[in-house]
Design a protein around this motif. Structure first.
Motif: not given
Length: 359
Positions: A47-68
């Motif tokens: 909720e709090f960190c992924a929204p800040k982190f994801l925009p920094y990523l530069e890649t065409d790879l498939t990205i999957e988020i796994i949450e526990f």
């Protein structure tokens, strides 16, 4: 926020600070042929960190988020089994990359999941709490709890890199910040008296300088684990405050009538108790002991121990991973900034330390 902190070279992997980390990460993604990318988060960091982190990523790879679900209570093998299954279903293979975005629970558990999946896939740690920045980010310890025994199952295995971005701390509540501060105090007490003295008057700390304090803490831990990666000698100094602290933490975790303590809150008590033991063994002076006790008590709430609590806490010491040959070994400070390891301590003295803590 100073963005000029130098990269720290840990054994075989760099620890980047702030902006430099994202540049290095994107370069790494460009230069390596990963098949896909999995980001392990807990419900808080999603909720709090992924929204800040994801925009920094530069890649065409498939990205999957796994949450526990967040919390130490979920740092167990059952959670790992669920994540291993999800990785399998989502087509993870030996060329997948895992990024652990979260506090110590996420990096400990995510690092263990990555280290064991198909005998190990690359992983990168992005610690988002103060505790995980100054503690879990360095040293390659990964693992999970077994019942209430902390970190009983695990491996030493290093991430490809660690990214420390202190902006994530804006999402961390005050009590979690204090929890991380305990490890910073410890680094000063065991290794660097000047560093310890910077914390004597917390009100005077300028939070603009806090980055530099975090940096020094990471540097200290890295120096120690580089010399002794698998805890044969010097690295044991990092256990100061943890022998009793972990037992207290476990006891409060499993006991319904007790409010669960944060790791740093338990370690703070452990450091006072173990400083008392060092005083009794004439390793520190009464002035030094009083300084430690007063400084720590000014930051952390007093913990209530009743007579009936002490025996079960001593019982838990027996399971401590740091014990060898059935005797309980302590790492005690020898003056401020130095340490003596493998110190045997008798129960009577531990009881006196609890009495003194209460006074």
């Amino acid at each position: 926020m100073s963005h000029s902190l130098q990269t720290i070279q840990a054994s075989n992997h760099p620890i980047y600070f702030n902006e430099q980390g994202y540049k290095a990460l994107n370069l790494h993604l460009k230069e390596n042929k990963y098949s896909n990318l999995f980001i392990i988060v807990d419900s808080n960091t999603n909720e709090f960190c992924a929204p800040k982190f994801l925009p920094y990523l530069e890649t065409d790879l498939t990205i999957e988020i796994i949450e526990f679900e967040n919390g130490e209570i979920n740092k167990n093998i059952e959670t790992c089994v669920q994540i291993w299954n999800v990785l399998t279903e989502l087509g993870a293979d030996r060329k997948s990359l895992v990024i652990n975005l979260g506090g110590g629970v996420v990096t400990d558990l995510g690092g263990f999941v990555a280290s064991t999946f198909k005998r190990g896939v690359d992983f990168i740690n992005i610690p988002t709490t103060l505790l995980s920045m100054v503690d879990a980010s360095v040293g390659g310890k990964n693992g999970v709890d077994l019942g209430n025994l902390k970190n009983q199952i695990g491996v030493f295995n290093l991430p490809i890199m660690v990214l420390i971005d202190t902006d994530y701390l804006q999402t961390v509540p005050q009590n979690e910040m204090r929890s991380g501060l305990a490890e910073m105090l410890k680094h000063g007490l065991i290794y660097d008296q000047n560093y310890w003295e910077q914390f004597l008057d917390l009100k005077a700390i300028d939070y603009a300088d806090f980055d530099a304090l975090i940096y020094r803490s990471v540097e200290i831990k890295n120096e120690i684990v580089t010399i002794d990666p698998t805890e044969k000698n010097l690295r044991k100094s990092l256990n100061f405050g943890h022998t009793l602290g972990h037992a207290i933490e476990s006891y409060f975790l499993e006991n319904e009538n007790k409010t669960t303590l944060l790791h740093g809150e338990a370690i703070a008590v452990g450091m006072i108790l173990e400083s008392y033991i060092a005083l009794d063994k004439k390793l520190i002076s009464i002035e030094q002991y009083n300084q430690i006790k007063t400084t720590i008590k000014a930051i952390y709430d007093n913990i209530d121990f009743e007579e009936i609590d002490i025996d079960p806490i001593l019982e838990l010491l027996i399971h401590d991973k740091k014990n060898e040959y059935g005797s309980i070994q302590f790492a005690l400070i020898d003056g401020i900034g130095k340490i003596k390891i493998n110190q045997l301590v008798e129960n009577e003295l531990i009881l006196s330390a609890f009495k003194d803590y209460k006074s």
